[in-house]
Design a protein around this motif. Sequence first.
Motif, PDB file in Angstrom:
ATOM      1  N   LYS A  13      52.001  77.590   5.521  1.00 39.60           N
ATOM      2  CA  LYS A  13      51.892  76.761   4.322  1.00 39.60           C
ATOM      3  C   LYS A  13      52.264  77.520   3.051  1.00 39.60           C
ATOM      4  O   LYS A  13      53.033  77.023   2.226  1.00 39.60           O
ATOM      5  CB  LYS A  13      50.465  76.215   4.211  1.00 39.60           C
ATOM      6  CG  LYS A  13      50.213  75.354   2.964  1.00 39.60           C
ATOM      7  CD  LYS A  13      48.813  74.777   2.977  1.00 39.60           C
ATOM      8  CE  LYS A  13      48.481  74.092   1.659  1.00 39.60           C
ATOM      9  NZ  LYS A  13      49.435  73.027   1.278  1.00 39.60           N
ATOM     10  N   ASP A  17      55.274  76.486   0.673  1.00 38.45           N
ATOM     11  CA  ASP A  17      54.921  75.925  -0.627  1.00 38.45           C
ATOM     12  C   ASP A  17      55.358  76.796  -1.798  1.00 38.45           C
ATOM     13  O   ASP A  17      55.673  76.274  -2.871  1.00 38.45           O
ATOM     14  CB  ASP A  17      53.399  75.706  -0.718  1.00 38.45           C
ATOM     15  CG  ASP A  17      52.911  74.588   0.173  1.00 38.45           C
ATOM     16  OD1 ASP A  17      53.757  73.879   0.759  1.00 38.45           O
ATOM     17  OD2 ASP A  17      51.675  74.422   0.298  1.00 38.45           O
ATOM     18  N   GLU A 146      36.458  74.916  -4.645  1.00 34.44           N
ATOM     19  CA  GLU A 146      37.511  74.032  -4.150  1.00 34.44           C
ATOM     20  C   GLU A 146      37.144  73.492  -2.776  1.00 34.44           C
ATOM     21  O   GLU A 146      36.254  74.017  -2.099  1.00 34.44           O
ATOM     22  CB  GLU A 146      38.841  74.778  -4.092  1.00 34.44           C
ATOM     23  CG  GLU A 146      38.846  75.954  -3.125  1.00 34.44           C
ATOM     24  CD  GLU A 146      40.170  76.722  -3.159  1.00 34.44           C
ATOM     25  OE1 GLU A 146      40.781  76.861  -2.083  1.00 34.44           O
ATOM     26  OE2 GLU A 146      40.573  77.178  -4.251  1.00 34.44           O
ATOM     27  N   ASP A 147      37.856  72.465  -2.363  1.00 35.88           N
ATOM     28  CA  ASP A 147      37.634  71.832  -1.066  1.00 35.88           C
ATOM     29  C   ASP A 147      38.534  72.504  -0.033  1.00 35.88           C
ATOM     30  O   ASP A 147      39.757  72.351  -0.070  1.00 35.88           O
ATOM     31  CB  ASP A 147      37.942  70.342  -1.174  1.00 35.88           C
ATOM     32  CG  ASP A 147      37.573  69.551   0.082  1.00 35.88           C
ATOM     33  OD1 ASP A 147      37.406  70.181   1.150  1.00 35.88           O
ATOM     34  OD2 ASP A 147      37.454  68.318  -0.014  1.00 35.88           O
ATOM     35  N   VAL A 150      41.148  70.479   1.838  1.00 32.63           N
ATOM     36  CA  VAL A 150      42.346  70.090   1.092  1.00 32.63           C
ATOM     37  C   VAL A 150      43.326  71.251   0.964  1.00 32.63           C
ATOM     38  O   VAL A 150      44.532  71.104   1.168  1.00 32.63           O
ATOM     39  CB  VAL A 150      41.960  69.577  -0.319  1.00 32.63           C
ATOM     40  CG1 VAL A 150      43.207  69.355  -1.177  1.00 32.63           C
ATOM     41  CG2 VAL A 150      41.150  68.295  -0.209  1.00 32.63           C
ATOM     42  N   TRP A 151      42.788  72.444   0.645  1.00 34.21           N
ATOM     43  CA  TRP A 151      43.638  73.578   0.302  1.00 34.21           C
ATOM     44  C   TRP A 151      43.951  74.505   1.472  1.00 34.21           C
ATOM     45  O   TRP A 151      44.921  75.271   1.412  1.00 34.21           O
ATOM     46  CB  TRP A 151      42.989  74.380  -0.829  1.00 34.21           C
ATOM     47  CG  TRP A 151      42.828  73.563  -2.056  1.00 34.21           C
ATOM     48  CD1 TRP A 151      41.699  72.935  -2.501  1.00 34.21           C
ATOM     49  CD2 TRP A 151      43.857  73.208  -2.995  1.00 34.21           C
ATOM     50  NE1 TRP A 151      41.940  72.234  -3.657  1.00 34.21           N
ATOM     51  CE2 TRP A 151      43.259  72.388  -3.989  1.00 34.21           C
ATOM     52  CE3 TRP A 151      45.208  73.522  -3.108  1.00 34.21           C
ATOM     53  CZ2 TRP A 151      43.975  71.868  -5.056  1.00 34.21           C
ATOM     54  CZ3 TRP A 151      45.918  73.010  -4.185  1.00 34.21           C
ATOM     55  CH2 TRP A 151      45.305  72.200  -5.133  1.00 34.21           C
ATOM     56  N   HIS A 152      43.152  74.445   2.530  1.00 32.72           N
ATOM     57  CA  HIS A 152      43.382  75.330   3.687  1.00 32.72           C
ATOM     58  C   HIS A 152      43.229  74.560   4.997  1.00 32.72           C
ATOM     59  O   HIS A 152      42.472  74.977   5.881  1.00 32.72           O
ATOM     60  CB  HIS A 152      42.413  76.511   3.663  1.00 32.72           C
ATOM     61  CG  HIS A 152      42.488  77.327   2.415  1.00 32.72           C
ATOM     62  ND1 HIS A 152      43.349  78.389   2.268  1.00 32.72           N
ATOM     63  CD2 HIS A 152      41.813  77.238   1.250  1.00 32.72           C
ATOM     64  CE1 HIS A 152      43.202  78.913   1.065  1.00 32.72           C
ATOM     65  NE2 HIS A 152      42.281  78.233   0.423  1.00 32.72           N
ATOM     66  N   PRO A 169      40.438  82.459  -1.594  1.00 32.33           N
ATOM     67  CA  PRO A 169      40.770  82.078  -2.963  1.00 32.33           C
ATOM     68  C   PRO A 169      39.963  82.849  -4.004  1.00 32.33           C
ATOM     69  O   PRO A 169      40.457  83.128  -5.105  1.00 32.33           O
ATOM     70  CB  PRO A 169      40.421  80.580  -3.013  1.00 32.33           C
ATOM     71  CG  PRO A 169      39.351  80.420  -1.987  1.00 32.33           C
ATOM     72  CD  PRO A 169      39.707  81.390  -0.892  1.00 32.33           C
ATOM     73  N   GLN A 228      37.762  70.034  -8.870  1.00 35.33           N
ATOM     74  CA  GLN A 228      37.928  71.422  -8.440  1.00 35.33           C
ATOM     75  C   GLN A 228      37.906  72.328  -9.671  1.00 35.33           C
ATOM     76  O   GLN A 228      38.350  71.936 -10.755  1.00 35.33           O
ATOM     77  CB  GLN A 228      39.242  71.587  -7.685  1.00 35.33           C
ATOM     78  CG  GLN A 228      39.491  70.521  -6.629  1.00 35.33           C
ATOM     79  CD  GLN A 228      38.669  70.700  -5.362  1.00 35.33           C
ATOM     80  OE1 GLN A 228      39.005  71.519  -4.512  1.00 35.33           O
ATOM     81  NE2 GLN A 228      37.596  69.946  -5.226  1.00 35.33           N
ATOM     82  N   TRP A 230      38.723  76.322 -11.134  1.00 37.06           N
ATOM     83  CA  TRP A 230      39.232  77.688 -11.025  1.00 37.06           C
ATOM     84  C   TRP A 230      39.173  78.269 -12.433  1.00 37.06           C
ATOM     85  O   TRP A 230      40.199  78.425 -13.109  1.00 37.06           O
ATOM     86  CB  TRP A 230      40.671  77.687 -10.492  1.00 37.06           C
ATOM     87  CG  TRP A 230      40.802  77.066  -9.126  1.00 37.06           C
ATOM     88  CD1 TRP A 230      40.495  77.639  -7.931  1.00 37.06           C
ATOM     89  CD2 TRP A 230      41.292  75.755  -8.830  1.00 37.06           C
ATOM     90  NE1 TRP A 230      40.753  76.763  -6.898  1.00 37.06           N
ATOM     91  CE2 TRP A 230      41.238  75.602  -7.415  1.00 37.06           C
ATOM     92  CE3 TRP A 230      41.757  74.689  -9.597  1.00 37.06           C
ATOM     93  CZ2 TRP A 230      41.649  74.432  -6.778  1.00 37.06           C
ATOM     94  CZ3 TRP A 230      42.151  73.519  -8.965  1.00 37.06           C
ATOM     95  CH2 TRP A 230      42.099  73.398  -7.581  1.00 37.06           C
TER      96      TRP A 230
END
Length: 308
Positions: A13, A17, A146-147, A150-152, A169, A228, A230
């Motif tokens: 990914k 990306d 973060e979720d 969704v991200w991983h 992260p 989210q 950061w």
Amino acid sequence: MTELRIAIVGFGKIARDQHLSAIAATPGATLAAVASRNASLPGLPHFATIEELLEKGPPIDAVSLCTPPQVRRAQAAAALAAGKHVMLEKPPGTGVAELDPLIAMAADAKRTLFATWHSRYAPAVEPARQWLAERRITSVHISWKEDVRVWHPGQGWIWEPGGLGVFDPGINALSILTKILPQAVFVTAAELAFPANCQAPIAAKLTLTDIGGLPISAEFDFRQTGPQSWDVLVETDQGRLTLSGGGRRMAIDGKTVAEAPDEEYRELYRRFVDLAATCASDVDLAPLRLVADAFLLGKRTIVEPFVD
């Protein structure tokens, strides 16, 4: 300028990306091959492993290692032994000590070893560092939530030993912290929440400081399902600095003063091209040391199992 011919090793990914477009947009860099067991790119030479790439692949000058951190040390060593420059995705490895032999190998081979921290290249990070350099900092708080679904998605390696869990992260926040503060920081306490079926934490709270006693706190959580975050908040004697969006926006007392599109990975490859031109290395292990110390000092609790 001679093109730096780069092979991506590990075509998941993050490579798709970020790395593909960044290489394409970087003067002096070109993508020459891909090594991945499970994925390829039409029109490019493809190999299952880095060993096959180095033995049978086209001429290359460098490799960009986008594989899980558990296997990067051996891959970096193989590439350096073959005379290639090496870029390491973050984190650069699963432990701090394993990087020292690679640094020595790169120096002996007169090749570049670049341990990347992409969040340091977010557009508001350097302006924040400059603003803070002229002020007295009174406290720092990090909120990095973060979720993970969704991200991983489907990245089981992140829950294995060496996968770092929420610190995958979270180490981005620590890379920003160690870039913008004027003094080195260290961990004094940590609380780590491990799912009952995982070997890496899903959430963490850290207490840090510097030699002057600056109060620093950090909260990392993979279970965030709402907005989210950061964010890095820094209180000073001349107002509050807020870095949000992973370092893309900077505000002073709520007023945005710096914001720009995300070009973190383009900046990484520009830096890599420059380093390779002089065979210089850039390996800052400060963020990884903080994570290692969090594991060393952390009080561990077991929470509900994680199901992707």
